[in-house]
Design a protein around this motif. Sequence first.
Motif, PDB file in Angstrom:
ATOM      1  N   THR A 161       0.844  -1.181   0.000  1.00 50.90           N
ATOM      2  CA  THR A 161       0.000   0.000   0.000  1.00 50.90           C
ATOM      3  C   THR A 161       0.888   1.242   0.000  1.00 50.90           C
ATOM      4  O   THR A 161       2.071   1.174   0.358  1.00 50.90           O
ATOM      5  CB  THR A 161      -0.905   0.032   1.240  1.00 50.90           C
ATOM      6  N   PRO A 162       0.362   2.402  -0.387  1.00 55.91           N
ATOM      7  CA  PRO A 162       1.185   3.614  -0.366  1.00 55.91           C
ATOM      8  C   PRO A 162       1.797   3.911   0.995  1.00 55.91           C
ATOM      9  O   PRO A 162       2.952   4.353   1.077  1.00 55.91           O
ATOM     10  CB  PRO A 162       0.193   4.704  -0.779  1.00 55.91           C
ATOM     11  N   CYS A 163       1.057   3.663   2.074  1.00 58.20           N
ATOM     12  CA  CYS A 163       1.607   3.941   3.406  1.00 58.20           C
ATOM     13  C   CYS A 163       2.688   2.931   3.779  1.00 58.20           C
ATOM     14  O   CYS A 163       3.658   3.275   4.471  1.00 58.20           O
ATOM     15  CB  CYS A 163       0.496   3.970   4.455  1.00 58.20           C
ATOM     16  N   GLN A 164       2.562   1.687   3.337  1.00 60.59           N
ATOM     17  CA  GLN A 164       3.612   0.707   3.595  1.00 60.59           C
ATOM     18  C   GLN A 164       4.892   1.052   2.843  1.00 60.59           C
ATOM     19  O   GLN A 164       5.999   0.901   3.370  1.00 60.59           O
ATOM     20  CB  GLN A 164       3.132  -0.693   3.210  1.00 60.59           C
ATOM     21  N   HIS A 190      -8.070   1.831  -1.919  1.00 53.75           N
ATOM     22  CA  HIS A 190      -9.428   2.191  -1.482  1.00 53.75           C
ATOM     23  C   HIS A 190      -9.557   2.152   0.035  1.00 53.75           C
ATOM     24  O   HIS A 190     -10.622   2.409   0.587  1.00 53.75           O
ATOM     25  CB  HIS A 190     -10.433   1.214  -2.111  1.00 53.75           C
ATOM     26  N   GLY A 191      -8.462   1.856   0.732  1.00 59.28           N
ATOM     27  CA  GLY A 191      -8.510   1.704   2.180  1.00 59.28           C
ATOM     28  C   GLY A 191      -8.233   0.268   2.578  1.00 59.28           C
ATOM     29  O   GLY A 191      -8.488  -0.661   1.806  1.00 59.28           O
ATOM     30  N   THR A 192      -7.728   0.066   3.804  1.00 58.82           N
ATOM     31  CA  THR A 192      -7.336  -1.271   4.236  1.00 58.82           C
ATOM     32  C   THR A 192      -8.341  -1.846   5.239  1.00 58.82           C
ATOM     33  O   THR A 192      -8.545  -1.285   6.313  1.00 58.82           O
ATOM     34  CB  THR A 192      -5.940  -1.239   4.881  1.00 58.82           C
ATOM     35  N   TYR A 263      -9.554   7.231   6.394  1.00 56.50           N
ATOM     36  CA  TYR A 263     -10.556   8.254   6.095  1.00 56.50           C
ATOM     37  C   TYR A 263      -9.922   9.633   5.901  1.00 56.50           C
ATOM     38  O   TYR A 263     -10.572  10.541   5.385  1.00 56.50           O
ATOM     39  CB  TYR A 263     -11.597   8.311   7.216  1.00 56.50           C
ATOM     40  N   SER A 264      -8.688   9.787   6.325  1.00 52.29           N
ATOM     41  CA  SER A 264      -7.962  11.047   6.105  1.00 52.29           C
ATOM     42  C   SER A 264      -6.608  10.739   5.466  1.00 52.29           C
ATOM     43  O   SER A 264      -5.609  11.379   5.772  1.00 52.29           O
ATOM     44  CB  SER A 264      -7.780  11.812   7.418  1.00 52.29           C
ATOM     45  N   CYS A 265      -6.590   9.763   4.577  1.00 49.03           N
ATOM     46  CA  CYS A 265      -5.341   9.269   3.979  1.00 49.03           C
ATOM     47  C   CYS A 265      -4.573  10.389   3.272  1.00 49.03           C
ATOM     48  O   CYS A 265      -5.116  11.139   2.462  1.00 49.03           O
ATOM     49  CB  CYS A 265      -5.660   8.155   2.977  1.00 49.03           C
ATOM     50  N   ARG A 266      -3.288  10.474   3.563  1.00 45.20           N
ATOM     51  CA  ARG A 266      -2.429  11.492   2.960  1.00 45.20           C
ATOM     52  C   ARG A 266      -1.865  11.064   1.604  1.00 45.20           C
ATOM     53  O   ARG A 266      -1.153  11.829   0.955  1.00 45.20           O
ATOM     54  CB  ARG A 266      -1.242  11.789   3.898  1.00 45.20           C
ATOM     55  N   TYR A 267      -2.166   9.831   1.196  1.00 46.18           N
ATOM     56  CA  TYR A 267      -1.577   9.289  -0.028  1.00 46.18           C
ATOM     57  C   TYR A 267      -2.541   9.276  -1.210  1.00 46.18           C
ATOM     58  O   TYR A 267      -2.203   8.759  -2.274  1.00 46.18           O
ATOM     59  CB  TYR A 267      -1.066   7.870   0.229  1.00 46.18           C
ATOM     60  N   THR A 268      -3.729   9.836  -1.026  1.00 41.70           N
ATOM     61  CA  THR A 268      -4.703   9.857  -2.123  1.00 41.70           C
ATOM     62  C   THR A 268      -4.460  11.081  -2.998  1.00 41.70           C
ATOM     63  O   THR A 268      -5.227  12.056  -2.981  1.00 41.70           O
ATOM     64  CB  THR A 268      -6.137   9.859  -1.569  1.00 41.70           C
ATOM     65  N   SER A 269      -3.384  11.022  -3.762  1.00 40.61           N
ATOM     66  CA  SER A 269      -3.002  12.119  -4.645  1.00 40.61           C
ATOM     67  C   SER A 269      -2.055  11.579  -5.712  1.00 40.61           C
ATOM     68  O   SER A 269      -1.636  10.426  -5.673  1.00 40.61           O
ATOM     69  CB  SER A 269      -2.324  13.238  -3.854  1.00 40.61           C
ATOM     70  N   TYR A 270      -1.696  12.427  -6.657  1.00 39.02           N
ATOM     71  CA  TYR A 270      -0.729  12.052  -7.687  1.00 39.02           C
ATOM     72  C   TYR A 270       0.706  12.158  -7.165  1.00 39.02           C
ATOM     73  O   TYR A 270       1.640  11.719  -7.835  1.00 39.02           O
ATOM     74  CB  TYR A 270      -0.893  12.942  -8.922  1.00 39.02           C
ATOM     75  N   ASP A 271       0.886  12.738  -6.003  1.00 38.83           N
ATOM     76  CA  ASP A 271       2.216  12.828  -5.394  1.00 38.83           C
ATOM     77  C   ASP A 271       2.527  11.495  -4.727  1.00 38.83           C
ATOM     78  O   ASP A 271       2.287  11.299  -3.542  1.00 38.83           O
ATOM     79  CB  ASP A 271       2.253  13.965  -4.375  1.00 38.83           C
ATOM     80  N   ARG A 272       3.063  10.567  -5.509  1.00 40.64           N
ATOM     81  CA  ARG A 272       3.284   9.214  -5.038  1.00 40.64           C
ATOM     82  C   ARG A 272       4.674   9.051  -4.423  1.00 40.64           C
ATOM     83  O   ARG A 272       5.625   9.715  -4.822  1.00 40.64           O
ATOM     84  CB  ARG A 272       3.150   8.203  -6.192  1.00 40.64           C
ATOM     85  N   ARG A 273       4.792   8.176  -3.436  1.00 37.42           N
ATOM     86  CA  ARG A 273       6.096   7.864  -2.843  1.00 37.42           C
ATOM     87  C   ARG A 273       6.814   6.796  -3.652  1.00 37.42           C
ATOM     88  O   ARG A 273       8.032   6.764  -3.726  1.00 37.42           O
ATOM     89  CB  ARG A 273       5.917   7.363  -1.416  1.00 37.42           C
ATOM     90  N   ALA A 274       6.054   5.882  -4.248  1.00 35.75           N
ATOM     91  CA  ALA A 274       6.640   4.730  -4.941  1.00 35.75           C
ATOM     92  C   ALA A 274       7.165   5.122  -6.318  1.00 35.75           C
ATOM     93  O   ALA A 274       6.783   6.136  -6.899  1.00 35.75           O
ATOM     94  CB  ALA A 274       5.598   3.622  -5.085  1.00 35.75           C
ATOM     95  N   ASP A 275       8.045   4.273  -6.857  1.00 37.45           N
ATOM     96  CA  ASP A 275       8.569   4.492  -8.201  1.00 37.45           C
ATOM     97  C   ASP A 275       7.499   4.251  -9.263  1.00 37.45           C
ATOM     98  O   ASP A 275       7.462   4.927 -10.286  1.00 37.45           O
ATOM     99  CB  ASP A 275       9.758   3.551  -8.455  1.00 37.45           C
ATOM    100  N   TYR A 335      -8.964  12.003  -3.619  1.00 40.93           N
ATOM    101  CA  TYR A 335      -9.519  12.143  -2.276  1.00 40.93           C
ATOM    102  C   TYR A 335      -9.688  10.768  -1.624  1.00 40.93           C
ATOM    103  O   TYR A 335      -9.834   9.755  -2.305  1.00 40.93           O
ATOM    104  CB  TYR A 335     -10.859  12.880  -2.308  1.00 40.93           C
ATOM    105  N   PRO A 336      -9.660  10.717  -0.280  1.00 37.55           N
ATOM    106  CA  PRO A 336      -9.821   9.446   0.425  1.00 37.55           C
ATOM    107  C   PRO A 336     -11.280   9.037   0.519  1.00 37.55           C
ATOM    108  O   PRO A 336     -12.187   9.793   0.152  1.00 37.55           O
ATOM    109  CB  PRO A 336      -9.247   9.740   1.815  1.00 37.55           C
ATOM    110  N   ILE A 337     -11.506   7.832   1.019  1.00 32.68           N
ATOM    111  CA  ILE A 337     -12.867   7.359   1.222  1.00 32.68           C
ATOM    112  C   ILE A 337     -13.535   8.144   2.344  1.00 32.68           C
ATOM    113  O   ILE A 337     -12.869   8.741   3.193  1.00 32.68           O
ATOM    114  CB  ILE A 337     -12.892   5.856   1.558  1.00 32.68           C
ATOM    115  N   LYS A 338     -14.842   8.147   2.332  1.00 36.09           N
ATOM    116  CA  LYS A 338     -15.603   8.852   3.357  1.00 36.09           C
ATOM    117  C   LYS A 338     -15.862   7.923   4.544  1.00 36.09           C
ATOM    118  O   LYS A 338     -16.183   6.745   4.367  1.00 36.09           O
ATOM    119  CB  LYS A 338     -16.932   9.328   2.774  1.00 36.09           C
TER     120      LYS A 338
END
Length: 401
Positions: A161-164, A190-192, A263-275, A335-338
């Motif tokens: 996942t993006p956070c992992q 979509h959330g874990t 619900y407030s995920c910081r990774y729901t954007s095009y600014d990705r950490r992964a390659d 945007y993250p899930i509600k």
Amino acid sequence: MNRVQLKQEDCCGCGACANRCPKQAIVMTADAEGFLYPQIDDTRCVDCGLCKQACPVYNEHTPHGYDQQYYAAQHLEDEIVQTSSSGGVFAALTAAVLDQGGTVYGAAFGENMTVRHERAQTAEEALRFRGSKYVQSAVGTTYTQVKDDLCAGKTVLFSGTPCQVDGLLQYLRSAKAPTDHLLTCDFVCHGTPSPKVWGDYIGFLTERHGSLESYNFRGKQNGWHKYFPAITAGGEAVSDRYRTKESFFKLYSSCRITRPSCYSCRYTSYDRRADLTLADFWNIDKAAPEMDDDRGTSQVIVNTEKGAKWFEACQQAVRHKACTKEDVWQPHLEYPIKRPKAREAFWQFYREQSFEAVIGRYGQDSFVTKCRVAVMPLINKLGLYALAGKLYRVVFVRNKK
């Protein structure tokens, strides 16, 4: 104190802190909903602050500054496409890394269908990572294993996942480990969902059918666009009632069993950490209709120069087409899930009732979901997928970034 101290709604459970602690003072422990959080043993902790250095919540990400590239892609081998969630691009990346004597890390089913991150050195071992697992995996000590592999000069592919992925990168940065030979791959998330609910669901199925031999969240027997869980037990396919009633996927889709931080995920954007970022290419019928064969097509976002190099290295195994940013748009790239209003009521019912009662009451689609499923084919056909998703955010989603 110079240690990790997060609210539950902020902690993503990546496990970077536990992997980084030199005194093994941090243990990832499940809460009442089954999600892992760090528990610190005060008798072992020396307040060194290394856990905070490794935590992605405490440390800001520096954007890559790379001009992203977007592709539709599909593996050339039918068997790989059929057994993959979408187009099988991850299998091509895995093969490219293993061919260089590298190692691959990803989420796999373990004993009793638990989901955890594991290490693979061969193509056969890496088969465990193929296919989606709609459960939060336990990272365990794999970050430490990745560091050891990198320090030994191995090429490493880590998928999560993006956070992992962010947790791994922050851990390696704090440990001053080399990352030149590290390739990271995340997905549009979509959330874990809760491992506890998943475990109870597996127990529910086992009581009815005996020990499960396989569970495929994304079976393509009816095609990619109409995928459904494919379950086998005792050498036989389990009734397809679990795609419409008493379904774990319906619980997952309701977002009631999702980790609070999502619900407030910081990774729901095009600014990705992964390659590289992989996803289902749901807009394929408009972006590249010639690749829409109902077998599954991967959406690939190349986020770094390293990602571009590796995607190019595996292109002999895939057919691909360059696309635009608008083509690959998905809701959770914006945007993250509600958070459902009825989430607390669900968990109270969960604590008080049997799992059979829970799955009977909540394991079916709501009226709104049924309507959304019914109109989505028309929305896609009219080319209104992105517009519908953006309108949904304006009307329904309140936890905007």
